[in-house]
Design a protein around this motif. Sequence first.
Motif, PDB file in Angstrom:
ATOM      1  N   ASP B  27     -58.242 -29.937  33.637  1.00  0.00           N
ATOM      2  CA  ASP B  27     -57.051 -29.862  34.480  1.00  0.00           C
ATOM      3  C   ASP B  27     -56.207 -31.117  34.425  1.00  0.00           C
ATOM      4  OD1 ASP B  27     -58.908 -30.384  37.599  1.00  0.00           O
ATOM      5  OD2 ASP B  27     -58.930 -31.418  35.677  1.00  0.00           O
ATOM      6  N   PHE B  28     -56.417 -31.917  33.390  1.00  0.00           N
ATOM      7  CA  PHE B  28     -55.558 -33.085  33.219  1.00  0.00           C
ATOM      8  C   PHE B  28     -55.585 -33.492  31.751  1.00  0.00           C
ATOM      9  CE2 PHE B  28     -58.676 -36.583  32.683  1.00  0.00           C
ATOM     10  CZ  PHE B  28     -59.833 -35.954  33.079  1.00  0.00           C
ATOM     11  N   GLN B  29     -54.593 -34.255  31.370  1.00  0.00           N
ATOM     12  CA  GLN B  29     -54.541 -34.751  30.004  1.00  0.00           C
ATOM     13  C   GLN B  29     -55.240 -36.103  29.940  1.00  0.00           C
ATOM     14  OE1 GLN B  29     -50.340 -34.589  28.984  1.00  0.00           O
ATOM     15  NE2 GLN B  29     -50.656 -32.615  27.992  1.00  0.00           N
ATOM     16  N   ALA B  30     -56.207 -36.175  29.070  1.00  0.00           N
ATOM     17  CA  ALA B  30     -57.016 -37.384  28.951  1.00  0.00           C
ATOM     18  C   ALA B  30     -56.468 -38.267  27.847  1.00  0.00           C
ATOM     19  CB  ALA B  30     -58.466 -37.020  28.668  1.00  0.00           C
ATOM     20  N   THR B  31     -55.915 -39.378  28.221  1.00  0.00           N
ATOM     21  CA  THR B  31     -55.394 -40.299  27.216  1.00  0.00           C
ATOM     22  C   THR B  31     -56.522 -40.914  26.408  1.00  0.00           C
ATOM     23  OG1 THR B  31     -55.380 -41.980  28.947  1.00  0.00           O
ATOM     24  CG2 THR B  31     -53.319 -40.856  28.499  1.00  0.00           C
ATOM     25  N   THR B  32     -57.638 -41.105  27.050  1.00  0.00           N
ATOM     26  CA  THR B  32     -58.787 -41.704  26.389  1.00  0.00           C
ATOM     27  C   THR B  32     -60.058 -40.960  26.788  1.00  0.00           C
ATOM     28  OG1 THR B  32     -57.705 -43.866  26.552  1.00  0.00           O
ATOM     29  CG2 THR B  32     -60.028 -43.869  25.955  1.00  0.00           C
ATOM     30  N   MET B  33     -60.913 -40.766  25.817  1.00  0.00           N
ATOM     31  CA  MET B  33     -62.224 -40.184  26.101  1.00  0.00           C
ATOM     32  C   MET B  33     -63.302 -41.128  25.583  1.00  0.00           C
ATOM     33  SD  MET B  33     -61.833 -36.093  25.474  1.00  0.00           S
ATOM     34  CE  MET B  33     -61.005 -35.063  26.669  1.00  0.00           C
ATOM     35  N   PHE B  34     -64.418 -41.113  26.242  1.00  0.00           N
ATOM     36  CA  PHE B  34     -65.513 -42.009  25.895  1.00  0.00           C
ATOM     37  C   PHE B  34     -66.776 -41.178  25.651  1.00  0.00           C
ATOM     38  CE2 PHE B  34     -63.279 -45.848  27.233  1.00  0.00           C
ATOM     39  CZ  PHE B  34     -62.376 -45.364  28.151  1.00  0.00           C
ATOM     40  N   TRP B  35     -67.582 -41.652  24.751  1.00  0.00           N
ATOM     41  CA  TRP B  35     -68.874 -41.012  24.482  1.00  0.00           C
ATOM     42  C   TRP B  35     -69.995 -41.993  24.774  1.00  0.00           C
ATOM     43  CZ3 TRP B  35     -69.636 -35.953  23.659  1.00  0.00           C
ATOM     44  CH2 TRP B  35     -68.522 -35.190  23.287  1.00  0.00           C
ATOM     45  N   LYS B  64     -70.658 -45.097  12.564  1.00  0.00           N
ATOM     46  CA  LYS B  64     -69.526 -44.180  12.651  1.00  0.00           C
ATOM     47  C   LYS B  64     -69.649 -43.006  11.690  1.00  0.00           C
ATOM     48  CE  LYS B  64     -66.615 -47.018   9.632  1.00  0.00           C
ATOM     49  NZ  LYS B  64     -65.330 -47.758   9.535  1.00  0.00           N
ATOM     50  N   ASP B  65     -70.395 -43.183  10.607  1.00  0.00           N
ATOM     51  CA  ASP B  65     -70.571 -42.077   9.668  1.00  0.00           C
ATOM     52  C   ASP B  65     -71.618 -41.083  10.158  1.00  0.00           C
ATOM     53  OD1 ASP B  65     -70.187 -44.335   6.878  1.00  0.00           O
ATOM     54  OD2 ASP B  65     -68.695 -43.136   7.962  1.00  0.00           O
ATOM     55  N   LYS B  66     -72.418 -41.502  11.095  1.00  0.00           N
ATOM     56  CA  LYS B  66     -73.430 -40.612  11.643  1.00  0.00           C
ATOM     57  C   LYS B  66     -72.914 -39.894  12.891  1.00  0.00           C
ATOM     58  CE  LYS B  66     -78.179 -40.279  13.109  1.00  0.00           C
ATOM     59  NZ  LYS B  66     -78.371 -39.154  12.176  1.00  0.00           N
ATOM     60  N   PHE B  67     -72.147 -40.595  13.673  1.00  0.00           N
ATOM     61  CA  PHE B  67     -71.590 -40.028  14.898  1.00  0.00           C
ATOM     62  C   PHE B  67     -70.074 -39.902  14.720  1.00  0.00           C
ATOM     63  CE2 PHE B  67     -75.479 -40.159  17.242  1.00  0.00           C
ATOM     64  CZ  PHE B  67     -76.157 -41.300  16.818  1.00  0.00           C
ATOM     65  N   LEU B  68     -69.673 -38.732  14.231  1.00  0.00           N
ATOM     66  CA  LEU B  68     -68.265 -38.510  13.936  1.00  0.00           C
ATOM     67  C   LEU B  68     -67.531 -38.056  15.191  1.00  0.00           C
ATOM     68  CD1 LEU B  68     -68.592 -36.608  10.528  1.00  0.00           C
ATOM     69  CD2 LEU B  68     -68.238 -39.042  10.911  1.00  0.00           C
ATOM     70  N   ILE B  69     -66.437 -38.728  15.482  1.00  0.00           N
ATOM     71  CA  ILE B  69     -65.667 -38.399  16.668  1.00  0.00           C
ATOM     72  C   ILE B  69     -64.263 -37.990  16.261  1.00  0.00           C
ATOM     73  CG2 ILE B  69     -64.604 -39.341  18.757  1.00  0.00           C
ATOM     74  CD1 ILE B  69     -67.164 -41.048  19.056  1.00  0.00           C
ATOM     75  N   ASN B  70     -63.835 -36.862  16.811  1.00  0.00           N
ATOM     76  CA  ASN B  70     -62.496 -36.360  16.560  1.00  0.00           C
ATOM     77  C   ASN B  70     -61.822 -36.070  17.894  1.00  0.00           C
ATOM     78  OD1 ASN B  70     -60.193 -35.316  15.424  1.00  0.00           O
ATOM     79  ND2 ASN B  70     -61.068 -33.308  15.045  1.00  0.00           N
ATOM     80  N   HIS B  71     -60.688 -36.678  18.125  1.00  0.00           N
ATOM     81  CA  HIS B  71     -59.940 -36.457  19.368  1.00  0.00           C
ATOM     82  C   HIS B  71     -58.673 -35.699  18.996  1.00  0.00           C
ATOM     83  CE1 HIS B  71     -59.033 -38.398  23.530  1.00  0.00           C
ATOM     84  NE2 HIS B  71     -58.510 -37.203  23.440  1.00  0.00           N
ATOM     85  N   ALA B  72     -58.809 -34.382  18.900  1.00  0.00           N
ATOM     86  CA  ALA B  72     -57.755 -33.548  18.326  1.00  0.00           C
ATOM     87  C   ALA B  72     -56.558 -33.356  19.236  1.00  0.00           C
ATOM     88  CB  ALA B  72     -58.345 -32.190  17.943  1.00  0.00           C
ATOM     89  N   SER B  73     -56.788 -33.406  20.542  1.00  0.00           N
ATOM     90  CA  SER B  73     -55.699 -33.182  21.486  1.00  0.00           C
ATOM     91  C   SER B  73     -55.964 -33.982  22.744  1.00  0.00           C
ATOM     92  CB  SER B  73     -55.580 -31.698  21.825  1.00  0.00           C
ATOM     93  OG  SER B  73     -56.650 -31.301  22.678  1.00  0.00           O
ATOM     94  N   LEU B  74     -55.031 -33.925  23.680  1.00  0.00           N
ATOM     95  CA  LEU B  74     -55.196 -34.669  24.920  1.00  0.00           C
ATOM     96  C   LEU B  74     -56.221 -34.038  25.855  1.00  0.00           C
ATOM     97  CD1 LEU B  74     -51.517 -35.712  25.662  1.00  0.00           C
ATOM     98  CD2 LEU B  74     -53.427 -37.231  25.139  1.00  0.00           C
ATOM     99  N   THR B  75     -56.799 -32.914  25.455  1.00  0.00           N
ATOM    100  CA  THR B  75     -57.810 -32.287  26.298  1.00  0.00           C
ATOM    101  C   THR B  75     -59.132 -32.040  25.578  1.00  0.00           C
ATOM    102  OG1 THR B  75     -56.990 -30.078  25.720  1.00  0.00           O
ATOM    103  CG2 THR B  75     -56.062 -31.106  27.703  1.00  0.00           C
ATOM    104  N   LEU B  76     -59.240 -32.456  24.329  1.00  0.00           N
ATOM    105  CA  LEU B  76     -60.454 -32.148  23.574  1.00  0.00           C
ATOM    106  C   LEU B  76     -60.873 -33.303  22.682  1.00  0.00           C
ATOM    107  CD1 LEU B  76     -62.658 -30.203  22.485  1.00  0.00           C
ATOM    108  CD2 LEU B  76     -60.951 -29.396  20.838  1.00  0.00           C
ATOM    109  N   SER B  77     -62.133 -33.674  22.805  1.00  0.00           N
ATOM    110  CA  SER B  77     -62.748 -34.624  21.885  1.00  0.00           C
ATOM    111  C   SER B  77     -64.084 -34.038  21.455  1.00  0.00           C
ATOM    112  CB  SER B  77     -62.963 -35.984  22.552  1.00  0.00           C
ATOM    113  OG  SER B  77     -63.635 -36.882  21.670  1.00  0.00           O
ATOM    114  N   THR B  78     -64.443 -34.237  20.196  1.00  0.00           N
ATOM    115  CA  THR B  78     -65.727 -33.729  19.722  1.00  0.00           C
ATOM    116  C   THR B  78     -66.555 -34.860  19.129  1.00  0.00           C
ATOM    117  OG1 THR B  78     -64.829 -33.160  17.543  1.00  0.00           O
ATOM    118  CG2 THR B  78     -64.816 -31.439  19.227  1.00  0.00           C
ATOM    119  N   LEU B  79     -67.852 -34.749  19.331  1.00  0.00           N
ATOM    120  CA  LEU B  79     -68.817 -35.680  18.736  1.00  0.00           C
ATOM    121  C   LEU B  79     -69.726 -34.860  17.835  1.00  0.00           C
ATOM    122  CD1 LEU B  79     -70.484 -38.376  18.567  1.00  0.00           C
ATOM    123  CD2 LEU B  79     -71.749 -37.556  20.562  1.00  0.00           C
TER     124      LEU B  79
END
Lengths: 111, 116
Positions: B27-35, B64-79
């Motif tokens: 319900d909000f746009q996340a400028t930054t996400m943390f893992w 970083k090659d083992k834990f790949l992070i993609n922040h595709a949009s302001l509401t989604l990040s994948t690990l």
Amino acid sequence: GENVEQHPSTLSVQEGDSAVIKCTYSDSASNYFPWYKQELGKRPQLIIDIRSNVGEKKDQRIAVTLNKTAKHFSLHITETQPEDSAVYFCAASMSGNQFYFGTGTSLTVIP
Amino acid sequence: GAVVSQHPSRVICKSGTSVKIECRSLDFQATTMFWYRQFPKQSLMLMATSNEGSKATYEQGVEKDKFLINHASLTLSTLTVTSAHPEDSSFYICSAAGGGNTDTQYFGPGTRLTVL
């Protein structure tokens, strides 16, 4: 970088008594200090936070105090209840940047 | 407000496989996400900071090659944990900053990864 220390690591109190958890930080540039409560297997939940321009903040039974000069801040829980039992984490950060967490305090409230 | 979801909540995989974990701000746009990674009875260990549209910043000691992070949009990040091994078994939690309070972080419910 920032280093946050938290004490005690475990704390047991009788129901109705107060609990105090203390944290120190090393980086004087840190200006935001949240406290999180985490129950077993669940996500950390923000319970209170304080910014460096304020010395104390209170929300019902929970209060946080900040001493910028000494670089320490404390969580105070009054009239503790069994449901307060959880692990509590303090953190320090500069606004908008990563959090540096303390090592956690496992609080047990004995009915 | 400030709800963060994480999927899956629990995953068991064989050694050598890759696992993707999604973190969404609902319900909000996340400028930054943390893992974060959390071992039993220990604190949260920051793995990386993820900003939408840019490369993640990894903490020292995190591959970083083992834990790949993609922040595709302001509401989604994948690990993505690549070529997982038993020592990667842990509780992985994401958090998101943004919304009305840009200082604080709101945590997802976590993902329990078990690598056999």
